[in-house]
Design an enzyme around this catalytic site. Structure first.
Site, PDB file in Angstrom:
ATOM      1  N   ARG A   1      -7.461  -0.255  -6.853  1.00  0.00           N
ATOM      2  CA  ARG A   1      -7.705   0.833  -5.899  1.00  0.00           C
ATOM      3  C   ARG A   1      -7.851   2.142  -6.702  1.00  0.00           C
ATOM      4  O   ARG A   1      -7.064   2.397  -7.605  1.00  0.00           O
ATOM      5  CB  ARG A   1      -6.574   0.948  -4.867  1.00  0.00           C
TER       6      ARG A   1
ATOM      7  N   ASP B   1      -1.750  10.813  -2.071  1.00  0.00           N
ATOM      8  CA  ASP B   1      -2.119   9.784  -3.050  1.00  0.00           C
ATOM      9  C   ASP B   1      -2.418  10.385  -4.407  1.00  0.00           C
ATOM     10  O   ASP B   1      -2.322   9.715  -5.431  1.00  0.00           O
ATOM     11  CB  ASP B   1      -3.319   8.986  -2.544  1.00  0.00           C
TER      12      ASP B   1
ATOM     13  N   ARG C   1       0.870  -1.175   0.000  1.00  0.00           N
ATOM     14  CA  ARG C   1       0.000   0.000   0.000  1.00  0.00           C
ATOM     15  C   ARG C   1       0.908   1.227   0.000  1.00  0.00           C
ATOM     16  O   ARG C   1       2.119   1.130   0.071  1.00  0.00           O
ATOM     17  CB  ARG C   1      -1.020  -0.010   1.160  1.00  0.00           C
ATOM     18  N   GLY C   2       0.248   2.392  -0.068  1.00  0.00           N
ATOM     19  CA  GLY C   2       1.031   3.617  -0.232  1.00  0.00           C
ATOM     20  C   GLY C   2       1.155   3.891  -1.727  1.00  0.00           C
ATOM     21  O   GLY C   2       1.454   2.983  -2.526  1.00  0.00           O
ATOM     22  N   ALA C   3       0.930   5.149  -2.104  1.00  0.00           N
ATOM     23  CA  ALA C   3       0.794   5.463  -3.525  1.00  0.00           C
ATOM     24  C   ALA C   3       1.986   5.023  -4.382  1.00  0.00           C
ATOM     25  O   ALA C   3       1.806   4.348  -5.406  1.00  0.00           O
ATOM     26  CB  ALA C   3       0.520   6.960  -3.672  1.00  0.00           C
TER      27      ALA C   3
ATOM     28  N   GLN D   1      -2.194   2.663   9.907  1.00  0.00           N
ATOM     29  CA  GLN D   1      -0.888   2.671   9.231  1.00  0.00           C
ATOM     30  C   GLN D   1       0.157   3.443  10.036  1.00  0.00           C
ATOM     31  O   GLN D   1       1.348   3.157   9.951  1.00  0.00           O
ATOM     32  CB  GLN D   1      -1.005   3.294   7.833  1.00  0.00           C
TER      33      GLN D   1
END
Ligand code: MRU
Length: 363
Positions: free
Chosen positions: A90, A244, A53-55, A203
């Site tokens: 996503r 993001d 995860r994380g852009a 997170q």
């Protein structure tokens, strides 16, 4: 970054050449576990279920996913299917579309027989670029922290508040919002980080705290609602968050709750910066509030929480009355007017169209 003395990135090609390996971020901080992605389906699942995860890392993983998909089917239809499948995982982080569109335009003109090797090479390039961008972000953001430290009594700590995880786990390595923080710590500045827990998936409490602890950076985990109170007491010098998707006009979309931090920062005269590597800029959008798609995630992320029991095992417990309706918007948009500046790989600019265009020479 080092984990127990061993250098790790968040994603890397498996030694046997047949797959990609990742750190399974759903297991942290309770266990450090790696997982193997061997197919398009594995990759789509890893992004959707947030093993990664994380852009920036979502974009890098998608690039590897194209390689895994084209190994199985390098036809035009196979490429289109891989692009569509990964893009649907996503909706909010624009890095996903950025990596997939870059892959498609690079690979589509090639003969099918040449596509898989080219996709692999492109994934390697995107990962190396990500690390270089984040190192440049660290260098661009460090002077902001130095300037605050210079106004303090020698040795007095600089307090930075961050939200979610924009550390090395959100990227291939180094990270974005916390990259200047690591740089400041490594340069010997007395830095301390307020870590928002970042409900519902935590997170901050699970990932950012684990990272900072591992690197020896002084930090304190706080509940999401504590930030405003700390700012009122003068205990926050600077807020740095990730993004993001940032519009061409400087509106910053980031993890839900970021906007409230920006409001509190404005009310208390605390500078609020977003770390924005250029693949997170959506040059097609001008109105973040209306145009950025906000992911709505599962109600279960709100109604249940996983944690470690006294015997070390991990268990999931329910929090809410059964039957209470739940909403779970995963991101929000901080309007550019609340953002002091954007930290990019090309330097710091105003959160405005003019500011971004000046750095990126967009016409
Ligand atoms: O839902 P996540 O964990 O993928 O959300 C991550 C964030 O909101 C980060 O702050 C964002 O990706 C910036 S990190 C460059």
């Amino acid at each position: 970054m080092n984990v127990s003395g061993q250098a790790f990135r968040t994603i890397w090609p498996a030694a046997d050449g047949a797959a990609v390996e990742i750190i399974d971020q759903t297991q942290l901080p309770h266990a450090f576990v790696t997982a193997r992605l061997a197919t398009l389906a594995d990759t789509a699942h890893a992004i959707r279920a947030m093993l990664v995860r994380g852009a920036p890392l979502i974009g890098a993983t998608a690039a590897w996913g194209l390689w895994l998909a084209l190994r199985a089917d390098a036809s035009d239809a196979g490429l289109a299917h891989a692009h569509a499948t990964l893009l649907a995982t996503r909706p909010t982080a624009v890095n996903l579309r950025w990596a997939l569109d870059r892959g498609r335009s690079h690979l589509a003109p090639l003969a099918p027989g040449a596509r898989a090797a080219a996709a692999r090479q492109l994934a390697v390039e995107i990962c190396e670029e990500d690390v270089a961008l984040n190192r440049a972000l660290a260098a661009a953001g460090l002077p902001l922290i130095r300037a605050i430290a210079a106004k303090k009594i020698p040795g007095e700590r600089v307090n930075v508040l961050t939200h979610c995880n924009a550390g090395w786990l959100c990227a291939v390595d180094v990270g974005t919002a916390t990259a200047p923080i690591y740089a400041a710590h490594d340069a010997g500045l007395p830095i301390h980080v307020w870590v928002d827990e970042t409900r519902p998936r935590n997170q901050g409490a699970s990932l950012t705290a684990w990272e900072l602890l591992n690197h020896g950076v002084p930090h304190t985990v706080i509940v999401d609602n504590a930030g405003g109170h700390l700012m009122q007491r003068g205990q926050v010098d600077l807020v740095i968050v990730g993004t993001d998707r940032t519009t061409a006009t400087g509106d910053v979309c980031n993890k839900i709750g970021t906007y409230l931090k920006a409001l509190a920062a404005r009310d208390n005269g605390v500078p609020f910066y977003a770390a924005v590597p250029s693949p997170s800029i959506d040059w097609t959008l001008r109105d973040g509030l209306r145009e950025i798609p906000i992911e709505e995630r599962s109600a279960r992320e709100v109604t249940h929480l996983a944690g470690r029991l006294a015997d070390g095992s991990v268990a999931t417990v329910g929090l809410t009355p059964e039957g209470s309706p739940v909403a779970n918007p995963a991101f929000d948009v901080t309007p550019a007017r609340l953002v002091t500046g954007l930290i990019t790989e090309r330097g710091v600019c105003d959160a405005s169209e003019a500011g971004l265009r000046r750095l990126f020479h967009k016409v």
